[in-house]
Design an enzyme around this catalytic site. Structure first.
Site, short mmCIF file in Angstrom:
data_model
loop_
_atom_site.label_atom_id
_atom_site.label_comp_id
_atom_site.label_asym_id
_atom_site.label_seq_id
_atom_site.Cartn_x
_atom_site.Cartn_y
_atom_site.Cartn_z
N LYS A 231 0.86 -1.18 0.00
CA LYS A 231 0.00 0.00 0.00
C LYS A 231 0.90 1.23 0.00
O LYS A 231 1.99 1.19 0.55
CB LYS A 231 -0.86 -0.05 1.27
CG LYS A 231 -1.85 1.06 1.41
CD LYS A 231 -2.90 0.66 2.46
CE LYS A 231 -3.84 1.80 2.75
NZ LYS A 231 -4.98 1.36 3.57
N ASP A 264 -4.13 -4.48 -4.85
CA ASP A 264 -5.38 -3.83 -4.47
C ASP A 264 -5.50 -2.59 -5.36
O ASP A 264 -4.58 -1.77 -5.41
CB ASP A 264 -5.33 -3.45 -2.98
CG ASP A 264 -6.62 -2.80 -2.50
OD1 ASP A 264 -7.04 -1.79 -3.10
OD2 ASP A 264 -7.22 -3.27 -1.51
N HIS A 267 -4.53 0.85 -3.93
CA HIS A 267 -3.29 0.99 -3.15
C HIS A 267 -2.12 1.60 -3.88
O HIS A 267 -0.98 1.51 -3.42
CB HIS A 267 -2.88 -0.37 -2.59
CG HIS A 267 -3.70 -0.78 -1.41
ND1 HIS A 267 -3.31 -1.76 -0.54
CD2 HIS A 267 -4.88 -0.33 -0.96
CE1 HIS A 267 -4.23 -1.91 0.39
NE2 HIS A 267 -5.20 -1.07 0.16
C1 RNT Z 1 -6.53 -2.00 3.47
C2 RNT Z 1 -6.38 -3.20 2.63
C3 RNT Z 1 -6.92 -4.48 3.21
C4 RNT Z 1 -8.22 -4.32 3.93
C5 RNT Z 1 -8.92 -5.62 4.23
C6 RNT Z 1 -9.93 -5.47 5.29
O1 RNT Z 1 -6.19 -0.84 2.83
O2 RNT Z 1 -6.97 -2.98 1.38
O3 RNT Z 1 -6.95 -5.45 2.23
O4 RNT Z 1 -9.11 -3.50 3.24
O5 RNT Z 1 -8.02 -6.60 4.48
ZN ZN Z 2 -7.14 -4.64 0.07
#
Ligand code: RNT
Ligand code: ZN
Length: 425
Positions: A231, A264, A267
């Site tokens: 992230k 993600d 991120h």
């Molecule tokens: C947080 C991440 C993570 C969470 C979940 C709950 O920024 O995205 O994956 O959102 O694990």
């Molecule tokens: Zn996530």
């Protein structure tokens, strides 16, 4: 009102239109129906979990809004999940977090470094009953042992040891779930560790992270896919993130086996294109796990929608050789400002829509156009795809899957709100 043209006739027309550009709609529909999407348990309760009382999520993330009807326990959360899942076409998995351990009188509360498979048995029984596979996540946030924003990378050895035990327990639990279900479980580590302000010892914290992960990953876990989620920054830890993309790609590549990085879509820096990363990772890693979300200005985790970003991601999943099989698609949004069951359904359906949109394309022809440098023709072909009768195929898919079409969705969401959600307070 009766329809002048039957649904079948309308669909037949759309199927013919796609056939004329070289797309087999039936093949696309069967491929899509077989691809599981992991539905995250945490949309139903604003990421609170069951193990820390009635406390909002903390540790770099935040849920905003206070729409009535939040699920408060295992039975409410599973009921809401089922209701949402019934409104989503295709195969589903359930994505669990360690903070959703089920404690009862017979199995009283214990801390995260003491979790066992038994704490998740109710989830496994419930998931098996519904035919959902399971994915799992350790919970390195929303907990008093997060110390100055740090867990496994902390300079404090007690803090590190506590969270290493948590990681180990979670990996054992995931392995056991996989063995019980005869399946592979995606075990995703998102470790929010970071600093609020500018670091003076980046290396020290990253060395701690490496040391801790080496302990957690010392053993093999054949039923587990080990994923790491980086992230850019978290709330309150804007100055520095210990586990960044370079760290995790290095760690996963060096470890080998089932290790991989999870992307993600919220991120990365806002101008980075997450879809672009799949083809590079596909050349090196056995799996492509994803958290699909919709960031607005920051990692706000708005409900995923059928927008350009999502379409491009789905197109890469379809176009990159092997990515259809390697991709482990999971959703990661949490909106507490709207009906949570509706949010779940819309986000999941958007993912399905995007995959369908990508499957309804003459992939080989499009690649040929690029490789033969027929760029104008490629542009025209892509523009045509945008106005094909996609909605007709989507409606047909929903009908076949026994779920509401878009036009029928709100009434079902509203009925559940009236009957169930509005009675919680
Ligand atoms: C947080 C991440 C993570 C969470 C979940 C709950 O920024 O995205 O994956 O959102 O694990
Ligand atoms: Zn996530």
């Amino acid at each position: 009102m009766t329809n002048a043209i039957s649904d079948d006739a309308v669909f037949g027309y759309a199927r013919e239109r796609y056939a004329r550009i070289g797309v087999d709609v039936e093949a696309a529909l069967s491929r899509l129906a077989a691809k599981p999407i992991s539905m995250h348990c945490w949309q139903g309760d604003d990421v609170q979990g069951f193990d820390q009382g009635d406390n909002p999520a903390s540790g770099g993330i935040m849920t905003t809004g206070n729409y009535p009807g939040r699920a408060r326990n295992f039975s409410e959360l599973t009921a809401d999940f089922e209701r949402a899942a019934e409104m989503v076409p295709g195969k589903k998995r359930v994505n669990l977090h360690a903070s959703y351990a089920v404690f009862t009188e017979k199995n009283p509360w214990h801390d995260r470094d003491q979790l066992t498979y038994e704490d998740f048995e109710p989830w496994v029984a419930w998931a098996s009953e519904h035919g959902y596979g399971i994915d799992f996540n350790p919970t390195f946030f929303s907990h008093p042992r997060v110390d100055h924003g740090l867990t496994v990378s902390s300079p404090n050895s007690d803090t590190r040891a506590f969270w290493v035990r948590h990681g180990l327990r979670c990996r054992e639990i995931a392995e056991r779930i996989g063995a019980e279900l005869n399946d592979k479980v995606l075990l995703n580590f998102w470790i929010p560790d970071g600093l609020k302000d500018t670091p003076t010892d980046r290396y020290g914290l990253r060395a701690n992270l490496l040391d801790s992960l080496s302990k957690i990953y010392a053993e093999d876990a054949p039923h587990v896919v080990d994923a790491f989620e980086q992230k850019v920054f978290g709330l309150g830890v804007e100055g520095f993130t210990v586990g960044d993309q370079e760290f995790y790609e290095g760690f996963a590549a060096k470890r080998g086996g089932n290790a991989c990085v999870l992307l993600d879509t919220g991120h990365f820096n806002p101008t980075e294109n997450v879809a672009d990363k799949l083809s590079a990772l596909a050349l090196f890693f056995p799996y492509l796990p994803l958290h699909v979300t919709r960031p607005m200005h920051w990692d706000s985790d708005h409900v995923t929608l059928f927008n350009d970003d999502l379409r491009e991601l789905a197109e890469e999943i379809v176009r990159v050789p092997g990515a259809w099989e390697k991709s482990l698609i999971g959703m990661d949004f949490f909106d507490a400002a709207i009906n949570r069951v509706g949010a779940w359904a819309v986000g999941m359906r958007s993912m399905q829509k995007a995959l369908l949109y990508a499957l309804l394309q003459p992939v080989d022809t499009l690649k040929e156009l690029q490789n033969e440098f027929r760029d104008t023709q490629k542009m025209i072909a892509l523009e045509q795809l945008k106005v094909m009768p996609f909605d007709i195929v989507w409606d047909e898919y929903c009908r076949r899957e026994g779920v509401p079409t878009d036009g029928e969705l709100w009434d079902q969401v509203k009925a559940y709100e009236d009957e169930v959600l509005s009675k919680r307070n």
